[in-house]
Scaffold this motif. Structure first.
Motif, PDB file in Angstrom:
ATOM      1  N   VAL A  84      19.943  22.429  -7.357  1.00 49.91           N
ATOM      2  CA  VAL A  84      21.290  22.437  -7.944  1.00 49.91           C
ATOM      3  C   VAL A  84      21.614  21.068  -8.530  1.00 49.91           C
ATOM      4  CG1 VAL A  84      23.751  22.596  -7.422  1.00 49.91           C
ATOM      5  CG2 VAL A  84      22.184  24.299  -6.500  1.00 49.91           C
ATOM      6  N   ASP A  85      21.332  20.013  -7.775  1.00 50.14           N
ATOM      7  CA  ASP A  85      21.602  18.663  -8.270  1.00 50.14           C
ATOM      8  C   ASP A  85      20.785  18.369  -9.528  1.00 50.14           C
ATOM      9  OD1 ASP A  85      23.293  18.301  -6.147  1.00 50.14           O
ATOM     10  OD2 ASP A  85      21.848  17.203  -4.914  1.00 50.14           O
ATOM     11  N   ALA A  86      19.559  18.892  -9.580  1.00 52.86           N
ATOM     12  CA  ALA A  86      18.696  18.654 -10.736  1.00 52.86           C
ATOM     13  C   ALA A  86      19.223  19.356 -11.979  1.00 52.86           C
ATOM     14  CB  ALA A  86      17.277  19.117 -10.432  1.00 52.86           C
ATOM     15  N   ILE A  87      19.594  20.610 -11.849  1.00 50.86           N
ATOM     16  CA  ILE A  87      20.049  21.379 -13.021  1.00 50.86           C
ATOM     17  C   ILE A  87      21.392  20.856 -13.526  1.00 50.86           C
ATOM     18  CG2 ILE A  87      21.383  23.209 -11.910  1.00 50.86           C
ATOM     19  CD1 ILE A  87      18.762  23.698 -14.686  1.00 50.86           C
ATOM     20  N   GLN A  88      22.176  20.243 -12.630  1.00 55.63           N
ATOM     21  CA  GLN A  88      23.465  19.684 -13.045  1.00 55.63           C
ATOM     22  C   GLN A  88      23.286  18.500 -13.982  1.00 55.63           C
ATOM     23  OE1 GLN A  88      25.528  18.917  -9.343  1.00 55.63           O
ATOM     24  NE2 GLN A  88      26.660  20.846  -9.461  1.00 55.63           N
TER      25      GLN A  88
END
Length: 474
Positions: free
Chosen positions: A288-292
């Protein structure tokens, strides 16, 4: 999904669904912490090759020994003379360890679900202290996580009790959604990959005492974590008795492994290029942090939603698997008779109840640890519990090739199967040694396995009853 009517694609969905669960969501963080980029890649290559050999062993045994159903642990009793005490003991202890791995694995998936749910409900990560028990501060986020995990576990319990058809269909839909979603993630990430985020390709790692960990040590540390990603590759074997064709079991196992491997390598490498190393190590939800970083908050919500759907399907598959294993073992005379109890829908109700009750005990770890710490602890215990049956299956395949049993004559297939079994055996031994290097983990794992000794006399009595009856009739 009709009982005893599982085709190739449904079996493949079970393999992919059970493999691509919690590991894909949390492993990028675990691997970055354990090893340098080079160490991670080497661990993936070694694990992928070792698991491929193990998968080929499972596929071969499904065809050559179709009467031995219920998972790789069943082969333990076949290593020794039929009906002997050592045969019964090895079969029971292997089944016991494999069962522990199943319900412990459920907890890793369930805690990951709570981690990704925190994207929508940040209160799940709240550090506010509510009260103290002994020397432990009970925090609001940990307590809420415990309640969420408990609700999910028992929610799946009641869904499965209603019948395997509904659970199987939901698992298939979730698996299709996750595979599509993850491949889209890989494509999007390719355009935002930053080489600078990875840092040095051979960056050092340090142990708790502050000493530098060698590259081989890093690979060893990462190997147990990467193996967790492949736990479930034997899912088609467990449900082999329900397959339309036994040859589909081998095809589904190999196909599922290749699909999962493509997803794992693509995502683990790309996430390292999307997040700075320090941020990745501290992340409770790395994907999630990466795609954000690419799509902003909306992308995080989309991926978190995909993760929740995926993990719901995986939870269903694993809870079902954890009940099926002792149920099938009991049918083979390797577990207590009480595990044969079914409800009106033909589901192993007692096995399901006890498996989930024990999983609930592991869920208590979320009260005093963060979700990532609980995940790391559980996957080590579960992975080591699985390695023993994997090792046994490989040795059993070696025995067949050595004695020539099920082989009509000495030929290329027998030699090739022998080489595959030998490589799978060596791989299992290597990971067992690497995983038990930590004395705390080793002792805890031994304690869990040893706890089965208390129930062995019951199993031995049941297993020897047919032999006694045969002697009396003679």
């Amino acid at each position: 999904m009709q009982q005893n009517k599982l085709g190739l694609w449904m079996l493949t969905a079970l393999v992919v669904g059970n493999m691509v669960g919690s590991g894909i969501f949390m492993l990028p963080r675990s691997l970055t912490e354990a090893a340098s980029p080079l160490g991670v890649i080497l661990a993936w290559l070694l694990t992928g090759g070792g698991v491929l050999m193990t998968a080929l062993v499972f596929g071969n045994l499904a065809i050559r020994k179709p009467d031995l159903n219920g998972g790789p642990q069943i082969y333990a009793k076949e290593l020794f003379p039929k009906g002997s005490s050592i045969s019964i003991l090895s079969g029971f202890m292997s089944s016991w360890g494999y069962w522990i791995g199943n319900f412990a694995g459920n907890v890793a998936i369930i805690t990951t679900f709570a981690s990704y749910l925190s994207t929508f409900f940040p209160i799940l990560t709240s550090k506010q202290a509510l009260f103290t028990i002994g020397s432990t501060d009970i925090k609001l986020g940990n307590l809420l996580t415990f309640l969420v995990c408990t609700a999910l576990l028992w929610g799946m319990h009641f869904i499965i009790l209603r019948g395997i058809e509904g659970a199987g269909k939901l698992n298939f839909i979730a698996t299709a959604a996750k595979v599509l979603g993850f491949f889209l993630f890989i494509v999007i990430s390719l355009f935002a990959f930053e080489r600078s985020n990875i840092g040095s390709f051979v960056a050092p790692r340090y142990d708790e005492a502050g000493h530098t960990v060698s590259l081989l040590g890093q690979v060893n540390n990462a190997a147990v974590a990467t193996l967790w990603a492949f736990i479930g590759v034997e899912s088609a074997i467990v449900f082999a008795s329900r397959a339309i064709k036994q040859s589909d079991v081998k095809r589904a196992t190999i196909l599922g492994l290749l699909i999962a491997l493509a997803i794992y390598i693509g995502i683990s490498v790309l996430v390292m290029g999307l997040l700075p190393q320090k941020q990745l190590i501290q992340s409770e939800k790395p994907l999630v942090d990466a795609i954000q970083t690419i799509l902003g908050p909306s992308g995080g919500y989309i991926l978190a939603g995909l993760g929740l759907v995926s993990l719901l399907g995986s939870t269903l598959g694993w809870v079902l698997l954890s009940a099926e294993v002792p149920y099938q073992a009991a049918k083979q005379g390797l577990f207590m008779r009480s595990f044969l109890k079914e409800n009106k829908k033909g589901m192993p109700s007692f096995s399901l109840l006890l498996s989930n009750s024990l999983a609930q005990m592991f869920i208590f770890s979320t009260i005093s640890h963060s979700m990532s710490a609980a995940f790391d602890f559980v996957i080590y215990i579960a992975t080591l519990a699985y390695l023993i049956p994997y090792f046994i299956a490989s040795v059993f395949q070696l025995k067949l090739t050595w004695t020539g049993e099920t082989y009509e004559k000495t030929g290329k297939s027998r030699i090739a199967d022998g080489i595959i079994a030998l490589l799978a055996t060596i791989y299992s031994i290597w990971v067992i040694i690497a995983g038990t290097a930590d004395i705390k983990t080793f002792l805890f794992g031994i304690a869990l396995l040893a706890s089965g000794i208390f129930f062995y006399p019951q199993v031995k009595k049941v297993a020897q009853e047919p032999t006694k009856k045969q002697k009396l009739s003679a």
